[in-house]
Scaffold this active site. Structure first.
Site, mmCIF file in Angstrom:
data_model
loop_
_atom_site.group_PDB
_atom_site.id
_atom_site.type_symbol
_atom_site.label_atom_id
_atom_site.label_comp_id
_atom_site.label_asym_id
_atom_site.label_seq_id
_atom_site.Cartn_x
_atom_site.Cartn_y
_atom_site.Cartn_z
ATOM 1 C CE LYS A 68 42.106 32.050 41.873
ATOM 2 N NZ LYS A 68 43.421 31.530 42.052
ATOM 3 C CG HIS B 23 46.068 38.309 34.761
ATOM 4 N ND1 HIS B 23 45.703 37.096 34.216
ATOM 5 C CD2 HIS B 23 46.961 38.014 35.746
ATOM 6 C CE1 HIS B 23 46.348 36.123 34.828
ATOM 7 N NE2 HIS B 23 47.109 36.645 35.766
ATOM 8 C CG LEU C 266 38.128 34.403 35.528
ATOM 9 C CD1 LEU C 266 38.311 35.617 34.606
ATOM 10 C CD2 LEU C 266 37.593 33.220 34.728
ATOM 11 C CB SER C 267 43.084 30.293 38.246
ATOM 12 O OG SER C 267 44.389 29.725 38.257
ATOM 13 C CB SER C 268 46.981 31.185 34.382
ATOM 14 O OG SER C 268 46.938 32.597 34.487
ATOM 15 N NE ARG C 269 49.601 26.726 38.902
ATOM 16 C CZ ARG C 269 50.264 27.641 39.605
ATOM 17 N NH1 ARG C 269 49.615 28.520 40.330
ATOM 18 N NH2 ARG C 269 51.586 27.680 39.590
ATOM 19 C CG MET D 283 53.678 34.709 37.352
ATOM 20 S SD MET D 283 54.353 33.217 38.077
ATOM 21 C CE MET D 283 52.896 32.208 38.208
ATOM 22 N N GLY D 284 51.712 36.304 33.156
ATOM 23 C CA GLY D 284 51.189 36.085 31.810
ATOM 24 C C GLY D 284 50.030 35.113 31.798
ATOM 25 N N GLY E 151 45.573 40.975 43.030
ATOM 26 C CA GLY E 151 44.217 40.439 43.083
ATOM 27 C C GLY E 151 43.916 39.822 44.437
#
Ligand code: AMP
Length: 292
Positions: free
Chosen positions: A154, A42, A189-192, A35-36, A152
């Site tokens: 994750k 990623h 790690l997470s975009s959030r 999702m970018g 992942g």
């Protein structure tokens, strides 16, 4: 790493044409759906795909149907230029950025649902989340037709559901699950994570601490699963700002809770810190039984 310039497409027809021409030349195709807002988690998937496959496709699409009405679809970070630079550096060959008019054309009315697995754990709180995921992943896989798709660990439940879906629907794509990439402090790690304040981030570290505690107990020979779960829950419940949703130990394929030690187990945690939902997990390996 590839020496070819990164190409980008948005139309499915352009994606199919490029993939088909590479396949005709004998290339194996690796695919990394995202999702970018890309981070090292990623890019580790893109690198894994590059190590296995001749041609690596990354999709970047913030899929509206996997967000609940009160979730962060609108404010989800969208940073395409930075993402393209990271894809190129990680060795991707093609980035596909479909838009919603392509993925959900007017009159759209078809969903893909993996039943039992989608209702438990994350699915118990995030109603319809996995239906959104399985629907979009089916569409992405059918559009790209890769040999191998990379996910992942994750999102452990997500990869288990996608494996089940590919088996059930006879989708001829191999699913590979890659290890969780963590920050040096242990936070997955997470975009959030970008939403977390310094205090919230500190609270978030309790997830990886609780998982380590479970790993240590199992490695030390603890066989009482209820005791291990209670220890994880105690650590998490004692963390200021953190609201625990679940901390459990399950079978890695069915994701059903287990009550006795088995050869393969996964510890799974979800918690809310402020307005941010965090998830994390780890595999647990029981202590080797001594041979006499
Ligand atoms: P997303 O952009 O959140 O949909 O994630 C795209 C893919 O990256 C999914 O397969 C995720 O499981 C994977 N991913 C996200 N965070 C991590 C991480 N910290 N380590 C490894 N893979 C990850």
């Amino acid at each position: 790493m590839s020496d070819q310039a990164l190409e980008t497409v948005s139309e499915i027809s352009a994606l199919r044409k490029l993939v088909a021409s590479r396949r005709q030349q004998g290339a194996t195709i690796g695919f990394v759906p995202t999702m970018g807002a890309l981070h090292a988690g990623h890019t580790s998937l893109i690198e894994a795909a590059g190590a296995d496959c001749d041609f690596v496709v990354v999709s970047i699409y913030v899929n509206p149907t996997q967000f609940g009405p009160d979730e962060d679809f609108e404010r989800y970070p969208r940073v395409l230029e930075q993402d393209l630079a990271k894809c190129a550096a990680a060795g991707a060959n093609l980035v596909w950025t479909p838009d919603t008019s392509i993925m959900y054309p007017d009159g759209y009315s078809t969903d893909v649902t993996v039943k039992a697995l989608s209702r438990i754990l994350e699915g118990a709180t995030r109603t319809n989340h996995f239906q959104g995921v399985t629907t979009i992943v089916t569409k992405l896989l059918l559009s790209c037709l890769p040999d191998i798709a990379y996910f992942g660990a994750k999102d452990f439940q997500q990869q288990a559901i996608i494996r089940r879906m590919c088996l059930d629907l006879n989708i001829p794509v191999e699913i590979k699950t890659c290890p969780i990439i963590r920050d040096t402090d242990g936070l997955a790690l997470s975009s959030r994570n970008a939403y977390l304040s310094a205090e919230e981030r500190e609270a978030g570290l309790s997830l990886s601490r609780a998982l380590r505690l479970a790993q240590e107990k199992v490695a030390a020979g603890e066989t009482d699963i209820a005791q291990i779960k209670a220890a994880m829950q105690q650590l998490l419940n004692a963390t200021p700002l953190l609201k625990l949703d679940y901390a459990t130990i399950a079978d890695p394929t069915t994701l059903e809770d287990i009550s006795t030690v088995q050869s393969e187990m996964v510890a799974l945690i979800a918690a809310r810190v402020g307005t941010t939902r965090l998830i994390d997990n780890c595999q647990l390996a029981p202590a080797a039984t001594e041979k006499t």
